[in-house]
Write a protein that holds these residues in place. Structure first.
Motif: not given
Length: 510
Positions: A207, A275, A277, A298, A301, A326
């Protein structure tokens, strides 16, 4: 760490005859031979596509027959190659099948696919001249985007690369306006940006670093940027993002990127993208098989970050703000767990029944925050449910939301070749999300209609009266198979082209 923006081949337009342009290879298009009634004719020479007349003349008018001899049929993505022996300036001619001629969205996508196939065949070539975009504006966009994306490579994590497999260094397009090439190259760059973000290893793109990449992209494009770290998220009541993120040693972030739309924006559009990750499933741990693909969680995003940057580069007269939550969903002694009740941004409470339904929790916070900007439209995209793949496969996005906006966005998905299908949000399913202790639960107790239930969950956090659309790209955002057309393995960049087409529609029509 990979750079903020990808490197794409140089592009140019020319009015010169393709037979005279100095290049390492010359690309032309072919259509299948057809009889008087329109049916394909087996064994007959293929039909040369628009833009190849001068090339044919350089071969004494016998190019189609020569290509037939070496097996060319005009079938979509079929590539044949032959030496030119001085007939034209380029030493090598590559003919690629475009399938049936036409001027609709399907024909444009066939050009994209063909250009992508040609780009892979020509890997390592320093420069290529192409006639594929000579049939008009849509064909031009398709030829440029297909060529640039078909040759896409992600080498950021390699210690060395093979020069022979490198993308074509430069493309020159004949019979195409300069402005069309410039715009199409920017679109391809945005898709490549999203692909790069998705393809970056999850130990590199956490993030914090994702937020830094997004801010760097935004600042280069002149956007207003804002980042909320984990402390500010907690202090401001973002219970979904902090709840999902607290199991990881990489704390969550919320990024906001704003393009002001210039002097007189037509409308205000909010974009939201998931998001995560990396997604282990948290305490509700996923099985090992396929978990590595969760580096792509993600993808939504990545798409909205790339899209708002592209809107600024194109100077669209639309105000666009991307709100991007995120987090990393991990199991640990601090992780949230089934049975927890989280208080979302805005005050709604959610009972967590499955920690692997985490995307909707961080999106709930982001949707409420995006709604505070009073947008005219709100569009969110996410790799949200495996149910999308079950219902629609790996290439067709499920699109839900307000009926008119849902159908409008789905139309752009089809027109761009990214593909999407409008799906309903039946009100009778809403009771399946009732919780015994909170305002609602994050999943249903039954296994049916998972994609639609996720859409209904998100609907709870969209401000009343705001037209909205949710694009579930769980399958389309990541290609686990081999390359095809202009789609390479790994991150695809879907739905960047759908989103920018929608924003251009808003700029033109409100």
């Amino acid at each position: 760490m990979p750079t903020a923006e990808p490197t794409i081949p140089d592009t140019a337009a020319t009015t010169a005859s393709p037979s005279t342009v100095e290049a390492g290879a010359l690309v032309i298009g072919l259509h299948p031979a057809a009889s008087a009634d329109g049916a394909e004719t087996t064994g007959a020479p293929p039909v040369l596509a628009a833009g190849a007349a001068d090339v044919d003349a350089a071969f004494g008018g016998e190019l189609a027959e020569l290509l037939r001899v070496v097996g060319a049929t005009g079938k979509v993505e079929q590539v044949v190659s032959l030496p030119t022996r001085g007939a034209v300036s380029a030493p090598r001619l590559v003919a690629v099948g475009l399938g049936e001629a036409g001027d609709d969205a399907a024909a444009a996508d066939r050009i994209r696919r063909a250009a992508g196939a040609a780009a892979r065949t020509l890997a390592g070539t320093p420069g290529v001249v192409s006639t594929l975009g000579a049939a008009g504006a849509e064909a031009a966009e398709a030829a440029v985007v297909g060529a640039l994306l078909g040759g896409y490579r992600f080498d950021a994590h390699r210690s060395s690369t093979d020069a022979g497999s490198a993308p074509v260094a430069s493309w020159t397009f004949t019979g195409v306006a300069d402005e069309l090439v410039r715009r199409a190259a920017l679109v391809a760059e945005a898709v490549a940006t999203a692909r790069d973000l998705v393809n970056t290893a999850p130990n590199v793109l956490v993030p914090e670093t994702f937020a830094a990449r997004a801010v760097a992209l935004g600042e280069r494009a002149g956007l207003v940027t804002e980042v909320l770290d984990d402390e500010r998220l907690r202090d401001n009541g973002y219970g979904g993002i902090t709840g999902v993120g607290k199991g990881s040693s990489n704390p969550p972030r919320l990024v906001r990127l704003t393009w002001n739309g210039g002097a007189a924006p037509a409308r205000k559009v909010a974009l939201v993208g998931k998001g995560i990750t990396f997604d282990t499933g948290g305490i509700s741990l996923k099985p090992n098989a396929g978990m590595a693909d969760m580096t792509s969680d993600m993808g939504g995003a990545a798409a909205v970050v790339a899209t708002v940057v592209l809107a600024a580069k194109l100077e669209l007269p639309v105000a666009v703000t991307a709100t991007v939550p995120m987090a990393e969903n991990m199991p640990s002694s601090t992780a949230y767990k089934p049975g927890d009740v989280l208080t979302m941004y805005g005050g709604r409470t959610v009972e967590v029944l499955n920690t692997d339904a985490e995307g909707r929790l961080i999106l709930a916070d982001a949707l409420v925050r995006a709604g505070e900007d009073d947008p005219d439209y709100l569009v969110e995209t996410s790799t949200l449910t495996g149910a999308q793949q079950v219902a629609l496969g790996l290439r067709t996005a499920g699109i839900m939301g307000s009926d008119d906006l849902r159908d409008r966005v789905a139309g752009h998905a089809v027109a761009t070749g990214e593909d999407g299908w409008a799906m309903p949000l039946p009100e009778y399913l809403r009771s399946d999300l009732d919780s015994r202790v909170a305002d609602l639960a994050n999943v249903s107790g039954q296994r049916f209609a998972g994609m639609l239930l996720a859409g209904l969950f998100l609907k709870e956090f969209v401000p009343a009266g705001v037209p909205w659309a949710h694009i579930d790209v769980a399958g389309p955002a990541y290609n686990t198979g081999g390359p095809r057309g202009y789609t390479t393995k790994g991150g695809t960049g879907v739905p960047v082209r759908t989103l920018i087409a929608f924003l251009e529609d808003v700029a033109a029509n409100g």
